[in-house]
Design an enzyme around this catalytic site. Structure first.
Site, mmCIF file in Angstrom:
data_model
loop_
_atom_site.group_PDB
_atom_site.id
_atom_site.type_symbol
_atom_site.label_atom_id
_atom_site.label_comp_id
_atom_site.label_asym_id
_atom_site.label_seq_id
_atom_site.Cartn_x
_atom_site.Cartn_y
_atom_site.Cartn_z
ATOM 1 N N ASP A 381 0.842 -1.199 0.000
ATOM 2 C CA ASP A 381 0.000 0.000 0.000
ATOM 3 C C ASP A 381 0.871 1.240 0.000
ATOM 4 O O ASP A 381 1.371 1.626 1.048
ATOM 5 C CB ASP A 381 -0.912 -0.031 1.232
ATOM 6 C CG ASP A 381 -1.792 1.201 1.321
ATOM 7 O OD1 ASP A 381 -1.866 1.974 0.346
ATOM 8 O OD2 ASP A 381 -2.413 1.402 2.388
ATOM 9 N N GLU A 418 -2.583 10.521 -0.364
ATOM 10 C CA GLU A 418 -3.820 9.747 -0.224
ATOM 11 C C GLU A 418 -3.987 9.329 1.223
ATOM 12 O O GLU A 418 -5.083 9.334 1.777
ATOM 13 C CB GLU A 418 -3.788 8.506 -1.125
ATOM 14 C CG GLU A 418 -5.100 7.716 -1.152
ATOM 15 C CD GLU A 418 -5.217 6.622 -0.101
ATOM 16 O OE1 GLU A 418 -6.269 5.989 -0.036
ATOM 17 O OE2 GLU A 418 -4.266 6.404 0.688
HETATM 18 ZN ZN ZN Z 1 -3.329 3.118 -0.123
#
Ligand code: ZN
Length: 736
Positions: A381, A418
């Site tokens: 991620d 993000e």
């Molecule tokens: Zn992410």
């Protein structure tokens, strides 16, 4: 680490045309353990929306041969060489690397900066101060026996972005997952959280929701911890022996109230361009998406002495986690001193945007995005997504060299920040709202690969499109990605009540609120990634894809290259798969003759949403429940109009201009002035749930009014929903 990054950048700078080019796709190898040999891969020879698919089929064949596992590996190594939180010099280096790759592929690429309100931790402490003899001074450093990345001095201490600074000493109460029903249960048990520090385990709902509900219930502070039940040893072997969370692993993460609005807290609705004057910004103290009580995350090693010393009643059995003692709810006698000092300031972040201008319809954008910033190394991620995106861009670059041009404009985006609150994508969407009002689709990829199980979420109009795209991409296990996805889904039918593999991290896929077909299930879009502004603020049809597996290092130091190459995707073939799916999603949509949106499936699903909301209203309001007949009729009208348009979409000839225009505007017909108390969210069908966060709440205005026992608002929201559905259906009915 900067120095170690440079030789790689230098090396790659001389590769633009020298990137080793694969001419054929290696045949997928079949797993030896499989009892039944999968069907050999054979892509379909028709494409819905293409009148004469021969050229496109050839383009896609050429494209599929390009994404390369070894190059994806190289990208991931470069991107994860150093911790690169948004706004850091290391984050800037990754932006430059992506820019260089976009440019080498022939995209018209640039870096777009924004100036946004964010915090980094100055000092975070959690100390047990009572009872006597119990000692814990956290957060402890994240350590395992053997990981080459864990001691980098640039690793940020565990913290929760957008927690305010604060200093609280108080008794502790355990609140399970911190959901609305958990706080209700505490009330029933006679336990008051007012003025207390609430300890909550991660999982089930977005962490911002946990803090929001704790704040609403009067808590003074929040500790979020990872229980081994949810992503630690109770799931399987812990890192470094297995993929699950080790004792010291901490889940960082934002606690922004992104269900109010995401992005820069000081600029809802407008872009945080570097020269935006202060007078145009909302003062942070007035921002409604920021928590008012301090919060911080802990590992289960640090949380154990707190939980173990709670008195009060036993917890309900379902609240028991996997630590080896009986959980109690408190309050006390354990008392904790929680001190959070944050450094809030305006920070520059960097999106990277790469454009391939459309040859026929340059004003219609197909946007594909992935974020690049990470809490620490971010191997899964988000950089498994970045590496796959760069290999998709590599494929597009090879097509461009052969003279190919998409009909519509392709926009590749590498979002920043993000993790803090979907900031880079939100600011971009707000900046380009006008251009995006004509956009055809937004395709997202976040944590692209944590294992071999493909999953997707999308608006219903794109669900069949996603199934079709995956039929055209080979699976590393043999057959197509679709075959593999479907066989897992069929097996999953029986296991549907078992806990999801990754229920502490948001992931595409999951159970949709309604399913209109017996085909493989595509989940709903809630929030937790960068499609939010595109779909829920601007009405751009959106989808999100990922390939999942056992993943217990989410948002910890250990989501690094070593974990990824040991457990995530050791041969990088799923990286290749995701690059291919993502690339086909984009290039196929960009050149289609007729937009492939399916509004029959959309109408069917919405009709199901309306029916279940009606049941809910009946049990909430009894005889007073309003009639849902008009809304249901409007959804069925949409379904019928969508079915008729599908016939026109499939016609082999005729000017597609009108049908495309109508199809392009249909999702926008679902936009309204805003949801009650959260006007930034303008989509009448999908929003992140105020009480779920990651998971979508469908027809949110109606469903949340029912949940809040507000009959008048339910009636009003039903009218708004009905009008929007009729607007969409009316548009589709213009197509003959
Ligand atoms: Zn992410």
């Amino acid at each position: 680490m900067v120095r170690s990054l440079l030789p790689v950048l230098f090396f790659l700078a001389f590769l633009p045309s020298g990137i080793p080019q694969q001419t054929t796709t290696p045949p997928p190898t079949q797993p030896s353990s499989s009892a039944k040999a999968p069907a050999p891969f054979k892509p379909p020879d028709t494409i819905f929306g293409y009148r004469n698919p021969a050229a496109e089929l050839q383009t896609e064949k050429t494209f599929l041969a390009v994404p390369d596992p070894q190059l994806a590996k190289k990208h991931l190594q470069v991107l994860t060489a150093a911790p690169h939180v948004a706004g850091s010099p290391e984050d800037r280096h990754t932006a430059e690397y992506v820019l260089q790759q976009y440019t080498a592929a022939g995209l018209d690429a640039s870096i777009q900066p924004y100036k946004v309100w964010m915090a980094l931790p100055l000092d975070v402490r959690v100390d047990v101060v009572a009872p006597e003899g119990v000692v814990m001074h956290g957060p402890s450093p994240e350590r395992v026996s053997d990981d080459p990345f864990q001691k980098d001095p640039r690793i940020l201490p565990p913290f929760n972005e957008y927690s305010p600074s604060g200093d609280v000493t108080a008794d502790v109460v355990y609140a399970n997952y911190g959901r609305a029903e958990d706080f209700k249960k505490l009330q029933e048990l006679g336990v008051d959280v007012k003025g207390k520090i609430v300890i909550i385990r991660y999982g089930e709902v977005f962490r911002g929701v946990k803090v929001y509900l704790a704040e609403k219930n009067g808590a003074a502070g929040v500790i979020l911890y990872s229980d081994p039940w949810d992503d630690g040893y109770f799931k399987g072997d812990k890192y470094v022996k297995g993929p699950w969370r080790p004792d010291s692993g901490v889940q960082r993460g934002s606690v922004q109230y992104l269900f109010r609005y995401p992005g820069d807290p000081t600029t809802p609705d407008i872009a945080s361009l570097p020269d935006l004057p202060e007078s145009k910004r909302t003062p942070p103290a007035q921002a409604t998406d920021l928590p008012k009580i301090p919060a911080t995350p802990l590992s289960y090693a640090d949380a154990t002495p707190i939980l173990q010393n709670l008195g009060g009643p036993d917890t309900p059995r379902s609240w028991q986690g996997a630590l080896p003692f009986t959980y109690h709810v408190g309050p006390g006698p354990v008392k904790v001193h929680l001190s959070v000092k944050q450094n809030y300031r305006y920070t520059t972040i960097w999106d990277v945007i790469g454009v391939v201008k459309g040859s026929e319809l340059p004003n219609e954008w197909v946007v594909t995005g992935n974020h690049r910033d990470a809490w620490v190394y971010g191997a899964v991620d988000p950089n498994s997504g970045t590496a796959a995106q760069l290999e998709a861009v590599h494929g597009v670059g090879e097509l461009l060299k052969s003279g190919w041009r998409p009909k519509r404009t392709l926009v590749f985006a590498s979002w920043d920040a993000e993790e803090e609150g979907l900031i880079g994508s939100t600011e971009f969407a707000e900046q380009h709202a006008k251009e995006l009002s004509r956009a055809v689709a937004y395709f997202n990829m976040d944590a692209a690969v944590s294992g071999p199980d493909f999953g997707a979420s999308a608006v219903p109009s794109l669900k069949q499109y996603l199934r079709d795209v995956t039929k055209s991409v080979p699976s590393p296990k043999g057959g197509s990605v679709y075959d593999e996805w479907k066989s897992k889904g069929d097996k999953g039918e029986q296991e549907r009540n078992a806990p999801a593999v990754n229920d502490t991290a948001p992931a595409p896929g999951g159970e949709p609120a309604a399913s209109a077909t017996k085909d493989v299930r595509v989940g709903d879009l809630g929030s937790g990634s960068d499609y939010t502004a595109f779909l829920q603020h601007l009405g751009v049809p959106s989808a999100d894809i990922g390939s999942k597996g056992p993943y217990g290092v989410y948002h910890s130091t250990f989501d690094d290259f070593m974990w990824f190459s040991k457990f995530g995707d050791p041969t990088f073939v799923y990286e290749q798969e995701m690059a291919r799916v993502y690339g086909i999603e984009a290039i196929r949509m960009a050149s289609t003759d007729v937009l492939p949106f399916d509004y029959e499936e959309y109408g069917k699903e919405v009709a199901e949403y309306v029916k279940s909301a009606e049941q809910k209203a009946k049990s909430q309001f009894g005889d007073q429940a309003p009639s849902f007949a008009d809304a249901l009729q409007a959804a069925q009208r949409l379904q019928k109009a969508g079915a008729n348009v599908l016939v026109v979409q499939g016609r082999p000839s005729g000017d597609p201009g009108v049908v495309n225009l109508v199809l392009r505007n249909t999702e926008r017909a679902f936009l309204i002035d805003g949801l009650p108390e959260r006007p930034w969210f303008k989509h009448v069908i999908y929003a992140p749930g105020e009480h779920t966060g990651y998971a979508a709440v469908v027809i949110p205005g109606v469903n949340e009014a029912i949940e809040n026992n507000n009959l008048a608002l339910t009636k009003q929201q039903l009218q708004i929903l009905t009008a929007a559905l009729n607007r969409a259906a009316g548009g589709l009915e213009l197509v003959k």
